[in-house]
Design an enzyme around this catalytic site. Structure first.
Site, PDB file in Angstrom:
ATOM      1  N   GLY A   9       0.788  -1.231   0.000  1.00 39.75           N
ATOM      2  CA  GLY A   9       0.000   0.000   0.000  1.00 39.75           C
ATOM      3  C   GLY A   9       0.814   1.272   0.000  1.00 39.75           C
ATOM      4  O   GLY A   9       0.269   2.359  -0.187  1.00 39.75           O
ATOM      5  N   PRO A  13       8.198   7.252  -5.145  1.00 44.60           N
ATOM      6  CA  PRO A  13       8.345   8.248  -6.215  1.00 44.60           C
ATOM      7  C   PRO A  13       8.991   7.632  -7.448  1.00 44.60           C
ATOM      8  O   PRO A  13       9.995   6.916  -7.345  1.00 44.60           O
ATOM      9  CB  PRO A  13       9.242   9.318  -5.583  1.00 44.60           C
ATOM     10  CG  PRO A  13       9.010   9.181  -4.106  1.00 44.60           C
ATOM     11  CD  PRO A  13       8.809   7.706  -3.883  1.00 44.60           C
ATOM     12  N   LEU A  17      17.027   9.359  -6.852  1.00 43.65           N
ATOM     13  CA  LEU A  17      18.444   9.685  -6.991  1.00 43.65           C
ATOM     14  C   LEU A  17      19.277   8.438  -6.739  1.00 43.65           C
ATOM     15  O   LEU A  17      19.210   7.848  -5.659  1.00 43.65           O
ATOM     16  CB  LEU A  17      18.845  10.769  -5.987  1.00 43.65           C
ATOM     17  CG  LEU A  17      20.346  11.076  -5.913  1.00 43.65           C
ATOM     18  CD1 LEU A  17      20.805  11.802  -7.171  1.00 43.65           C
ATOM     19  CD2 LEU A  17      20.675  11.915  -4.672  1.00 43.65           C
ATOM     20  N   ASP A  43      18.303   6.157  -3.515  1.00 41.49           N
ATOM     21  CA  ASP A  43      18.676   4.753  -3.637  1.00 41.49           C
ATOM     22  C   ASP A  43      20.124   4.565  -3.191  1.00 41.49           C
ATOM     23  O   ASP A  43      21.036   5.188  -3.745  1.00 41.49           O
ATOM     24  CB  ASP A  43      18.513   4.291  -5.090  1.00 41.49           C
ATOM     25  CG  ASP A  43      18.843   2.816  -5.246  1.00 41.49           C
ATOM     26  OD1 ASP A  43      17.949   1.992  -4.984  1.00 41.49           O
ATOM     27  OD2 ASP A  43      19.989   2.487  -5.617  1.00 41.49           O
ATOM     28  N   TYR A  48      28.301   0.592  -1.951  1.00 42.98           N
ATOM     29  CA  TYR A  48      28.697   1.875  -2.539  1.00 42.98           C
ATOM     30  C   TYR A  48      29.695   2.620  -1.653  1.00 42.98           C
ATOM     31  O   TYR A  48      30.300   3.602  -2.088  1.00 42.98           O
ATOM     32  CB  TYR A  48      27.477   2.774  -2.781  1.00 42.98           C
ATOM     33  CG  TYR A  48      26.457   2.221  -3.747  1.00 42.98           C
ATOM     34  CD1 TYR A  48      26.724   1.114  -4.552  1.00 42.98           C
ATOM     35  CD2 TYR A  48      25.196   2.801  -3.846  1.00 42.98           C
ATOM     36  CE1 TYR A  48      25.772   0.609  -5.423  1.00 42.98           C
ATOM     37  CE2 TYR A  48      24.234   2.300  -4.720  1.00 42.98           C
ATOM     38  CZ  TYR A  48      24.523   1.205  -5.496  1.00 42.98           C
ATOM     39  OH  TYR A  48      23.574   0.708  -6.351  1.00 42.98           O
ATOM     40  N   LYS A  76      20.677  -1.910   0.226  1.00 45.22           N
ATOM     41  CA  LYS A  76      20.798  -3.244  -0.346  1.00 45.22           C
ATOM     42  C   LYS A  76      21.756  -4.118   0.465  1.00 45.22           C
ATOM     43  O   LYS A  76      22.790  -3.638   0.945  1.00 45.22           O
ATOM     44  CB  LYS A  76      21.303  -3.159  -1.800  1.00 45.22           C
ATOM     45  CG  LYS A  76      20.472  -2.237  -2.690  1.00 45.22           C
ATOM     46  CD  LYS A  76      21.016  -2.187  -4.107  1.00 45.22           C
ATOM     47  CE  LYS A  76      20.338  -1.102  -4.925  1.00 45.22           C
ATOM     48  NZ  LYS A  76      20.839   0.243  -4.596  1.00 45.22           N
ATOM     49  N   HIS A 109      20.974  -7.493  -3.249  1.00 49.35           N
ATOM     50  CA  HIS A 109      21.639  -6.763  -4.327  1.00 49.35           C
ATOM     51  C   HIS A 109      21.852  -7.620  -5.577  1.00 49.35           C
ATOM     52  O   HIS A 109      21.687  -7.139  -6.706  1.00 49.35           O
ATOM     53  CB  HIS A 109      22.978  -6.223  -3.818  1.00 49.35           C
ATOM     54  CG  HIS A 109      23.453  -5.008  -4.536  1.00 49.35           C
ATOM     55  ND1 HIS A 109      24.167  -3.999  -3.933  1.00 49.35           N
ATOM     56  CD2 HIS A 109      23.325  -4.621  -5.828  1.00 49.35           C
ATOM     57  CE1 HIS A 109      24.454  -3.055  -4.811  1.00 49.35           C
ATOM     58  NE2 HIS A 109      23.950  -3.412  -5.977  1.00 49.35           N
TER      59      HIS A 109
END
Length: 316
Positions: A9, A13, A17, A43, A48, A76, A109
């Protein structure tokens, strides 16, 4: 901003980014700026190596008046944390770095498992086979993160239809999201349709072609999305940039796109693309560009003595 609803539910967006390839210092600046101009979807990923910077940027943005509940934050699980006992530690590390109590979405990932001490495998012996670390066991451990209140939803990344079916059939837990490479050269129409049919949101990474990814991941004479004549002509028709057309196309498909940029003008352009409407003729022109071409081809998982192959990754 268009919203993509997921099975629980909540809504994501449609344009976010991406933060891959940013240093922590750049991530802090870019995240704070992006939220200030209207981005609400960020994100992230442990691998990273910049979640501490993202967290500082988020903290600064929230101090400036943006409500946490209005933001959508994804992280992730990395490959070396697939064993169930490691999943909780992994999400706790990301939450601490991001300075959050709860993620909106936590993704597996890759459908690839590595030994705990291995960050980036360079030899096949550093992997765990899926007999040693079954995906369904990892997936059930991730569901426990939802039950503990550490994330609101779980999903996967780089999964094809057989692997999605395997997770669903073996656990009964349907991923909220599947994040994969997608753009006009790799439209993945069958996978998009499967995801839509199963109420799985489809997120496109590298929607602009990931031209700034590491040189070791590039091949000679790669085709360019941003200089493609069809894309350039459609951009001229709409008084837009080629990048905006690529992002508008992703949104028009009822998918989510997470372009990465550290340039303020480009960040503004990317965000504005979510409101750009393409004609049916534009969509048909772009549909003819599909070539099944991957920029992130997964060859880095096909190592001597290892259990994974590119064919297995994408086709089995």
């Amino acid at each position: 901003m268009k919203q993509i609803e997921i099975a629980n539910g909540q809504s994501i967006p449609a344009l976010g980014l991406g933060t891959w390839k940013m240093s922590p210092e750049v991530a802090e600046r870019v995240v704070e700026y992006s939220v200030s101009i209207g981005y609400r979807h960020i994100d992230c990923a442990w691998i990273y190596e910049n979640e501490s910077g993202v967290g500082k940027g988020l903290k600064n943005a929230i101090k400036s008046g943006v409500k946490r509940e209005d933001l959508w934050i994804t992280s992730k699980l990395w490959n070396n944390r697939h064993e169930p006992k490691e999943v909780r530690t992994a999400i706790e590390e990301s939450l601490q770095a991001l300075q959050l109590e709860c993620l909106d979405l936590y993704l597996m990932h890759w459908p690839v498992a590595q030994k705990l001490e291995v960050i980036r495998a360079d030899d096949g012996h550093q992997f765990l086979s899926l007999n040693e670390a079954p995906l369904e066991n990892t997936w059930e451990a991730m569901q426990q993160c939802v039950e503990r209140g550490q994330c609101r939803a779980i999903g996967v990344s780089n999964f094809n239809i057989p692997k999605l079916n395997h997770l669903i059939d073996s656990t009964g837990i349907v991923p909220a999201v599947n994040q994969v490479e997608s753009h006009p050269y790799l439209q993945q129409s069958e996978l998009v349709q499967f995801c839509h049919d199963h109420s799985i949101a489809f997120t496109a990474y590298s929607p602009l072609g990931s031209g700034d990814r590491p040189e070791a991941m590039k091949r000679a004479n790669e085709p360019s999305l941003l200089t493609n004549d069809v894309i350039k002509n459609i951009a001229a028709e709409h008084n837009a940039t080629p990048g905006q057309i690529l992002l508008a196309w992703a949104v028009c498909r009822n998918t989510i796109a997470i372009p990465k940029s550290a340039n303020e003008a480009r960040l503004q352009q990317n965000l504005a693309a979510a409101d750009l409407a393409l004609s049916n003729e534009n969509i048909q022109q772009i549909a003819r560009l599909d070539a099944g071409y991957r920029y992130v081809d997964g060859t880095f998982w096909e190592l001597p003595n290892g259990p994974y192959t590119v064919d297995w990754l994408w086709n089995q």
